[in-house]
Motif scaffolding. Structure first.
Motif, PDB file in Angstrom:
ATOM      1  N   GLU A   7      -2.581   9.196  -0.747  1.00 34.92           N
ATOM      2  CA  GLU A   7      -3.553   7.847  -1.367  1.00 34.92           C
ATOM      3  C   GLU A   7      -3.076   6.939  -0.409  1.00 34.92           C
ATOM      4  N   GLU A   8      -1.928   6.558  -0.125  1.00 32.58           N
ATOM      5  CA  GLU A   8      -1.339   5.576   0.465  1.00 32.58           C
ATOM      6  C   GLU A   8      -1.979   5.625   2.057  1.00 32.58           C
ATOM      7  N   MET A  11      -5.487   4.546   1.979  1.00 29.97           N
ATOM      8  CA  MET A  11      -5.746   3.101   1.677  1.00 29.97           C
ATOM      9  C   MET A  11      -5.599   2.457   2.986  1.00 29.97           C
ATOM     10  N   MET A  15      -8.205   0.319   5.184  1.00 27.34           N
ATOM     11  CA  MET A  15      -7.994  -0.865   5.931  1.00 27.34           C
ATOM     12  C   MET A  15      -7.925  -1.308   7.038  1.00 27.34           C
ATOM     13  N   GLU A  47      -0.418 -10.604  10.557  1.00 29.91           N
ATOM     14  CA  GLU A  47      -0.539 -10.838   9.148  1.00 29.91           C
ATOM     15  C   GLU A  47      -0.691  -9.694   8.414  1.00 29.91           C
ATOM     16  N   LEU A  48      -1.283  -8.616   9.003  1.00 26.01           N
ATOM     17  CA  LEU A  48      -1.349  -7.460   7.822  1.00 26.01           C
ATOM     18  C   LEU A  48      -0.471  -6.511   8.040  1.00 26.01           C
ATOM     19  N   GLY A  49       0.667  -6.917   8.836  1.00 26.44           N
ATOM     20  CA  GLY A  49       1.890  -6.159   8.939  1.00 26.44           C
ATOM     21  C   GLY A  49       1.780  -4.913   9.696  1.00 26.44           C
ATOM     22  N   ALA A  62       7.145  -2.756   8.235  1.00 24.20           N
ATOM     23  CA  ALA A  62       6.375  -2.560   6.900  1.00 24.20           C
ATOM     24  C   ALA A  62       7.056  -1.526   6.090  1.00 24.20           C
TER      25      ALA A  62
ATOM     26  N   ARG B  70      -5.112   0.351  -7.316  1.00 26.07           N
ATOM     27  CA  ARG B  70      -4.038   0.361  -6.209  1.00 26.07           C
ATOM     28  C   ARG B  70      -4.508  -0.395  -5.128  1.00 26.07           C
ATOM     29  N   THR B  71      -5.746  -0.545  -4.696  1.00 29.89           N
ATOM     30  CA  THR B  71      -6.320  -1.455  -3.684  1.00 29.89           C
ATOM     31  C   THR B  71      -5.921  -3.018  -4.061  1.00 29.89           C
ATOM     32  N   ALA B  74      -2.253  -3.784  -3.828  1.00 30.72           N
ATOM     33  CA  ALA B  74      -2.064  -3.798  -2.346  1.00 30.72           C
ATOM     34  C   ALA B  74      -2.445  -5.209  -1.866  1.00 30.72           C
ATOM     35  N   PRO B 184      -5.982  -5.400   2.304  1.00 30.11           N
ATOM     36  CA  PRO B 184      -4.531  -5.440   1.763  1.00 30.11           C
ATOM     37  C   PRO B 184      -3.625  -5.196   3.043  1.00 30.11           C
ATOM     38  N   SER B 185      -2.449  -5.900   2.914  1.00 35.95           N
ATOM     39  CA  SER B 185      -1.705  -5.910   4.170  1.00 35.95           C
ATOM     40  C   SER B 185      -0.850  -4.318   4.169  1.00 35.95           C
ATOM     41  N   LEU B 186      -0.329  -3.926   5.097  1.00 33.92           N
ATOM     42  CA  LEU B 186       0.544  -2.654   5.132  1.00 33.92           C
ATOM     43  C   LEU B 186       1.524  -2.864   4.023  1.00 33.92           C
ATOM     44  N   PRO B 187       2.277  -3.968   4.412  1.00 34.54           N
ATOM     45  CA  PRO B 187       3.804  -4.029   3.633  1.00 34.54           C
ATOM     46  C   PRO B 187       2.774  -3.985   1.946  1.00 34.54           C
ATOM     47  N   ILE B 189       0.523  -2.383   0.632  1.00 32.85           N
ATOM     48  CA  ILE B 189       0.137  -1.082   0.362  1.00 32.85           C
ATOM     49  C   ILE B 189       1.322  -0.282   0.382  1.00 32.85           C
ATOM     50  N   THR B 190       2.422  -0.526   0.846  1.00 33.28           N
ATOM     51  CA  THR B 190       3.686   0.308   0.626  1.00 33.28           C
ATOM     52  C   THR B 190       4.282  -0.224  -0.794  1.00 33.28           C
ATOM     53  N   LYS B 193       2.467   1.033  -4.146  1.00 37.29           N
ATOM     54  CA  LYS B 193       3.042   2.351  -4.753  1.00 37.29           C
ATOM     55  C   LYS B 193       4.063   2.094  -5.793  1.00 37.29           C
ATOM     56  N   LYS B 194       4.833   0.888  -5.613  1.00 34.03           N
ATOM     57  CA  LYS B 194       5.943   0.756  -6.704  1.00 34.03           C
ATOM     58  C   LYS B 194       5.415   0.182  -7.932  1.00 34.03           C
TER      59      LYS B 194
END
Lengths: 380, 254
Positions: A7-8, A11, A15, A47-49, A62, B70-71, B74, B184-187, B189-190, B193-194
């Motif tokens: 899922e991650e 996503m 993005m 900015e989006l990592g 990240a 979840r989005t 994120a 949503p930024s990559l960090p 998104i990670t 999850k938590k």
């Protein structure tokens, strides 16, 4: 076995896909035409990592995995291969060797700056006289007191001029040949460092490719990367993973060209019906889709292996070999589907075709990939 | 500041709509956060950046709607709540009853919702909920500023602009132009999850007696294809009388 993205990962894929479509595609043709590298896009990626995807959070990354990185390069390249190559060189060619071989101080200073996107990275191996045979390099480094003095030049440096941090390989003991090569981390402001001429390229024209020059360039002792004489090993191990990033570019270019071909084939009417209803076109599309799927699976597999901590060098070479050829073949066929229009710059497929070629050349030509694969197969 | 955001997961408007067994088929369809709700989430995150506090995103939906939550997490939301609506036949009335039962015992300063969902487009959830909670509502907003206990809001009124001042707590619905939702930024998104998602079953709410739907769907069908237009001919008087006849006999409009 599970071939579904988590899922991650889905996503993140979504993005990056939206980012590429909204922020990169509208200007892709113009940037290509003008050979213009747009630093604003890079800043948005930061900015989006996206600039330090696989590096741990403690180094500003990240904290994601290599599969995430590969998916990102693919999605960017699907729209604009120049942006894919910028990120790939930055991450797997400049970031990776610092992550694997850097000291804690080097990681905090250089890897963090790169991961946060504050600095861009570049990798300097190729010289005018040494391409595939990198052991023949002429750039020299001599230790004088607390500094290494570098002299020579490197060519075809991706991100040259825009990068702040250059991973440079130089000969420190010519008698030892490849075992005399040593790696250095060089900042763009070090005295004696300069950026030379910008290449005029066939493709990936909105990424910067330049010469870099060292004239009595002074590099502090602390900027030695790894051990003296370890440079060749570092260079080769870096390329092992790096070429998986090129494979991802290939998959992205192929998918992008394919999408455009499908869309056009459905729209274009000849002989009273859309050309997509002609078997000649259908067979092309079927072959293209099949090759893309195989390339993607090879590419994701190599990244997955690296994430699992199992050897990935051979799979990485295979993915680059197959995906690079796929990118070229699919882009050529996409132009064919477009016919005369495909040959004009009014439509984007000619750009994909020009961009595809480099994936068969850089980070080891297709011929070198075969040497890597065969060498491993036949290893006693 | 406690910020609540109502979110609905909807059909991607770019998907083709197909029918199966008398309802819209969801097979192989891509689902997204309702675009107007994305504005609401973004506005919540912007408010939090200015006034601190927490952003909680609430949805009533099936399990797949967790993707949307979840989005939102994120993007930066702090908490998420889903009320499982699997196997339930809900309408705007009953959905709002569910939302009310969840929200009425929570502390909140503002509730943000989309102006309308792009799937069924009723635009009722926000206004109904404000009525049930007995708080003021301002719909189709394009600008929001909060000073102390008051909100200064610009709203879109059919292309014109109206400025409204209102006391908190308030419910607002977001119109296009309110903001530019972030990726949503990559960090992000990670980290998402938590973050926990609170899952609530309808049975836990004990509102069976008010859940009766007020809407009955008798048939679902595509709008008929628009035929070619017709231009009437002759002098004006003849045209008018022909038009009147056609409106009565063919269009059955008068």
């Amino acid at each position: 076995m599970n071939f579904l993205l988590s899922e991650e990962h889905q996503m993140m894929q979504k993005m990056v896909r939206e980012f590429a479509l909204n922020e990169c595609e509208p200007t892709a043709a113009q940037r290509d035409e003008e050979e213009y590298f747009d630093i604003k896009i890079w800043r948005k990626m930061a900015e989006l990592g996206l600039c330090g995807i696989p590096w741990p959070e403690e180094y500003g990354g990240a904290g994601a995995d290599y599969l995430s990185y590969v998916i990102t390069v693919e999605e960017l390249s699907r729209v604009d291969a120049s942006i894919g190559t910028t990120l790939a060189a930055h991450t797997s060619l400049a970031g990776w060797p610092v992550f694997k071989f850097g000291t804690e101080e080097q990681k905090q200073k250089y890897l963090r700056a790169m991961a946060e996107g504050k600095s861009m990275g570049a990798y300097c191996l190729t010289e005018p006289g040494s391409g595939s045979d990198s052991s023949g390099m002429k750039t020299s480094a001599v230790l004088k007191g607390n500094e290494w003095i570098l002299n020579g030049s490197k060519i075809f440096i991706t991100n040259g001029g825009y990068a702040d941090i250059y991973i440079v390989f130089a000969q420190t003991n010519p008698e030892l040949k490849h075992k005399g090569i040593t790696a250095f981390i060089i900042e763009k402001d070090f005295p004696g460092f300069s950026v030379g001429k910008k290449e005029k390229k066939m493709g990936i024209r909105s990424s910067a490719t330049t010469e870099v020059i060292f004239e009595d360039c002074c590099v502090p002792k602390d900027n030695l990367l790894g051990q003296v004489g370890e440079g060749f090993k570092i260079a080769m191990l870096t390329l092992d993973g790096g070429r998986n990033g090129v494979a991802a570019q290939g998959v992205g270019i192929a998918q992008g060209a394919f999408d455009k071909a499908v869309e056009y084939a459905k729209d274009r009417v000849q002989f009273g019906k859309p050309i997509s209803s002609l078997q000649a076109i259908q067979f092309k599309l079927a072959d293209m889709a099949t090759k893309i799927e195989a390339s993607r699976l090879l590419t994701y597999q190599a990244a997955w292996r690296e994430d699992q901590g199992i050897p990935y060098g051979v799979q990485s070479a295979m993915s680059k070999l197959f995906a690079g050829d796929t990118a070229m073949e699919v882009a050529v066929e996409a132009v064919q589907v477009f016919g005369g229009y495909g040959y004009t710059r009014e439509y984007p497929v000619e750009r994909y075709m020009r961009d595809a070629k480099i994936t068969q050349i850089y980070e080891g030509t297709q011929e070198i990939q075969r040497l890597v694969i065969a060498g491993n197969l036949l290893k006693e | 500041m406690n910020i609540l955001v109502l979110m609905k997961q909807t059909f991607d408007p770019e998907e083709k709509i197909a029918f199966q067994y008398g309802t819209v088929s969801e097979e192989g369809v891509n689902f997204i956060i309702n675009p107007y709700d994305e504005y609401a989430i973004e506005e919540g995150l912007l408010l939090r950046a200015l006034h601190c506090g927490e952003v909680t995103v609430i949805t009533v939906g099936t399990e797949r709607a967790e993707n949307g939550l979840r989005t939102a997490l994120a993007m930066g939301a702090d908490n998420a709540i889903i009320v499982n609506s699997e196997d339930l036949n809900l309408d705007e009335y009953s959905t709002v009853k569910i939302l009310e039962s969840i929200i009425k015992n929570r502390e909140f300063d503002i509730i943000l919702a989309g102006n309308v969902a792009v799937d069924y487009g009723s635009g009722q959830i926000g206004p109904r909920l404000a009525e049930e909670l007995n708080i003021p509502q301002v719909t189709t907003i394009t600008k929001l500023a909060i000073v102390g206990n008051e909100a200064v809001i610009e709203r879109d009124v059919e292309g014109d602009k109206e400025v409204v001042m209102v006391t908190l707590p308030v419910l607002v619905t977001a119109q296009q132009g309110l903001n530019e939702p972030r990726y949503p930024s990559l960090p992000g998104i990670t980290k998402a999850k938590k973050k926990p998602i609170e899952r609530i079953e309808i049975d836990d709410l004990h509102i069976e007696d008010v859940l009766e739907v007020k809407t009955i769907t008798t048939e679902t069908f595509f709008a008929p294809k628009k035929g070619a237009g017709r231009i009437l001919e002759g002098d004006i008087e003849a045209q008018v009388s022909e038009l009147a006849i056609l409106l009565r006999s063919e269009a059955k409009a008068i």
